[in-house]
Structures are given as structure tokens and as C-alpha cells.
Scaffold this motif. Structure first.
Motif, PDB file in Angstrom:
ATOM      1  N   TYR A  71       0.846  -1.194   0.000  1.00 21.14           N
ATOM      2  CA  TYR A  71       0.000   0.000   0.000  1.00 21.14           C
ATOM      3  C   TYR A  71       0.880   1.242   0.000  1.00 21.14           C
ATOM      4  O   TYR A  71       2.057   1.185   0.341  1.00 21.14           O
ATOM      5  N   GLU A  72       0.264   2.337  -0.387  1.00 24.75           N
ATOM      6  CA  GLU A  72       0.870   3.658  -0.260  1.00 24.75           C
ATOM      7  C   GLU A  72      -0.150   4.528   0.433  1.00 24.75           C
ATOM      8  O   GLU A  72      -1.356   4.410   0.187  1.00 24.75           O
ATOM      9  N   LEU A  73       0.289   5.422   1.305  1.00 26.32           N
ATOM     10  CA  LEU A  73      -0.644   6.285   2.026  1.00 26.32           C
ATOM     11  C   LEU A  73      -1.326   7.295   1.114  1.00 26.32           C
ATOM     12  O   LEU A  73      -2.425   7.742   1.391  1.00 26.32           O
ATOM     13  N   VAL A  74      -0.671   7.634   0.014  1.00 26.23           N
ATOM     14  CA  VAL A  74      -1.263   8.552  -0.966  1.00 26.23           C
ATOM     15  C   VAL A  74      -1.380   7.787  -2.279  1.00 26.23           C
ATOM     16  O   VAL A  74      -0.401   7.230  -2.776  1.00 26.23           O
ATOM     17  N   GLN A  75      -2.611   7.754  -2.798  1.00 25.10           N
ATOM     18  CA  GLN A  75      -2.907   7.016  -4.024  1.00 25.10           C
ATOM     19  C   GLN A  75      -3.791   7.873  -4.918  1.00 25.10           C
ATOM     20  O   GLN A  75      -4.305   8.902  -4.495  1.00 25.10           O
ATOM     21  N   THR A  76      -3.997   7.391  -6.138  1.00 26.37           N
ATOM     22  CA  THR A  76      -4.922   8.041  -7.056  1.00 26.37           C
ATOM     23  C   THR A  76      -6.107   7.112  -7.271  1.00 26.37           C
ATOM     24  O   THR A  76      -5.922   5.921  -7.530  1.00 26.37           O
ATOM     25  N   SER A  77      -7.301   7.652  -7.140  1.00 29.20           N
ATOM     26  CA  SER A  77      -8.520   6.874  -7.338  1.00 29.20           C
ATOM     27  C   SER A  77      -8.586   6.355  -8.766  1.00 29.20           C
ATOM     28  O   SER A  77      -8.400   7.119  -9.724  1.00 29.20           O
ATOM     29  N   ARG A  78      -8.905   5.066  -8.931  1.00 27.04           N
ATOM     30  CA  ARG A  78      -9.027   4.549 -10.296  1.00 27.04           C
ATOM     31  C   ARG A  78     -10.346   4.962 -10.931  1.00 27.04           C
ATOM     32  O   ARG A  78     -10.471   4.955 -12.139  1.00 27.04           O
ATOM     33  N   THR A  79     -11.339   5.341 -10.118  1.00 21.12           N
ATOM     34  CA  THR A  79     -12.622   5.788 -10.673  1.00 21.12           C
ATOM     35  C   THR A  79     -12.680   7.300 -10.858  1.00 21.12           C
ATOM     36  O   THR A  79     -13.461   7.789 -11.657  1.00 21.12           O
ATOM     37  N   HIS A  80     -11.872   8.034 -10.097  1.00 23.44           N
ATOM     38  CA  HIS A  80     -11.852   9.495 -10.204  1.00 23.44           C
ATOM     39  C   HIS A  80     -10.409  10.013 -10.227  1.00 23.44           C
ATOM     40  O   HIS A  80      -9.982  10.733  -9.320  1.00 23.44           O
ATOM     41  N   PRO A  81      -9.653   9.681 -11.263  1.00 26.43           N
ATOM     42  CA  PRO A  81      -8.254  10.145 -11.306  1.00 26.43           C
ATOM     43  C   PRO A  81      -8.146  11.665 -11.329  1.00 26.43           C
ATOM     44  O   PRO A  81      -7.124  12.219 -10.913  1.00 26.43           O
ATOM     45  N   GLU A  82      -9.216  12.337 -11.755  1.00 27.76           N
ATOM     46  CA  GLU A  82      -9.196  13.803 -11.812  1.00 27.76           C
ATOM     47  C   GLU A  82      -9.115  14.429 -10.407  1.00 27.76           C
ATOM     48  O   GLU A  82      -8.790  15.607 -10.282  1.00 27.76           O
ATOM     49  N   GLY A  90      -9.315   8.143   2.395  1.00 28.88           N
ATOM     50  CA  GLY A  90     -10.352   8.813   1.625  1.00 28.88           C
ATOM     51  C   GLY A  90     -10.756   8.027   0.384  1.00 28.88           C
ATOM     52  O   GLY A  90     -11.517   8.515  -0.438  1.00 28.88           O
ATOM     53  N   LEU A  91     -10.245   6.809   0.270  1.00 29.43           N
ATOM     54  CA  LEU A  91     -10.503   5.967  -0.894  1.00 29.43           C
ATOM     55  C   LEU A  91     -11.009   4.595  -0.458  1.00 29.43           C
ATOM     56  O   LEU A  91     -10.814   4.188   0.687  1.00 29.43           O
ATOM     57  N   ARG A  92     -11.607   3.869  -1.389  1.00 24.95           N
ATOM     58  CA  ARG A  92     -12.030   2.489  -1.142  1.00 24.95           C
ATOM     59  C   ARG A  92     -10.989   1.484  -1.639  1.00 24.95           C
ATOM     60  O   ARG A  92     -11.278   0.309  -1.827  1.00 24.95           O
ATOM     61  N   SER A  93      -9.796   1.928  -1.850  1.00 24.39           N
ATOM     62  CA  SER A  93      -8.723   1.080  -2.360  1.00 24.39           C
ATOM     63  C   SER A  93      -8.517  -0.150  -1.469  1.00 24.39           C
ATOM     64  O   SER A  93      -8.548  -0.049  -0.241  1.00 24.39           O
TER      65      SER A  93
END
Length: 135
Positions: A71-82, A90-93
Motif C-alpha cells: 500500500y501507499e498512504l497517498v494514491q490516485t482513485s481509479r474511478t476518479h483520477p481527476e 479517503g478511498l475504497r482502495s
């Protein structure tokens, strides 16, 4: 911090999900109201715990993401990369410090050794660690 209190219990796998998703890329990013039925087989020693569950229309299913990887503490949402970089909380990752997932899904039926739900977002053979009536 880790939990090392002698009174603390371990995470117990109570069952396993039979899902149509075999690769992480196939799995939806959250529960799907119109998704496929998923059968959760419950281990024999926990089947009495299913009594009364059928009175509920929806359940919260807690899963152990055993194939999530690092895991990484900061990620980019695959559904909302914008949205840009976001904190993991803050994600469902599935890639989390403790790989526990939770989804609220429709309860289709309770069987003697399993439950059937609709739209659970997990890979086939994902360990299930708890089932609770949804609030």
C-alpha cells in the motif's frame, strides 16, 4: 502501533466468497446494486451465527484483502483520477495498511451453510472475517 494485548483476539476467517471476479482489474471499485450474486460459504463452526440474519434486507460484509499487495498512504482513485492524489483513508482502495474491506450489500437469502448477496466487490475466494446487519 500494533495490538499486542494478551486479551486481544486474532482476526478469524469465518468463510469465503465465491465471486465472478478473478483479477483485481475486473473487480468493481465498490458494491454494485445491480451486480452479480455472490455466495459466501460459512465455516461449520460459525454457521449457528447465521440464525436470524434473514430478517435483514442488507448486510455489511467485512473482507480480508489477502491479495491486495503493498500500500501507499497517498494514491490516485481509479474511478476518479481527476481528483488527484488522495490519502488511502479517503478511498475504497484495497491497498491499505490493514487490508480490511467492508461493503454494504443486499441479502438475497440465507442458506444453512452460506449466505447469498448481490453486488459484493471482492475477488473470488476472498476470506470473509465478519457479517453484520446493515444499519
Amino acid at each position: 502501533m500494533t495490538i499486542d494485548d494478551s486479551a486481544a483476539r486474532s482476526v478469524v476467517v469465518i468463510g469465503v466468497a465465491s465471486s465472478p471476479y478473478h483479477e483485481l482489474q475486473e473487480c468493481p471499485p465498490g458494491p454494485q446494486r445491480d451486480g452479480p450474486e455472490v455466495r459466501i460459504s460459512v465455516e461449520p463452526e460459525f454457521r449457528d451465527g447465521l440464525r436470524g440474519l434473514g430478517r435483514h434486507e442488507a448486510v455489511d460484509v467485512l473482507m480480508w484483502f489477502d491479495r491486495a499487495g503493498d500500500y501507499e498512504l497517498v494514491q490516485t482513485s481509479r474511478t476518479h483520477p481527476e481528483w488527484g492524489p488522495m490519502g488511502v483513508f479517503g478511498l475504497r482502495s484495497p491497498h491499505r495498511p490493514t487490508p480490511i474491506g467492508v461493503s454494504t450489500v443486499e441479502l438475497i437469502r440465507v442458506e444453512p451453510d452460506a449466505i447469498v448477496v448481490r453486488g459484493l466487490d471482492c475477488l473470488d475466494q476472498t476470506p470473509i472475517i465478519d457479517i453484520k446487519p446493515a444499519l
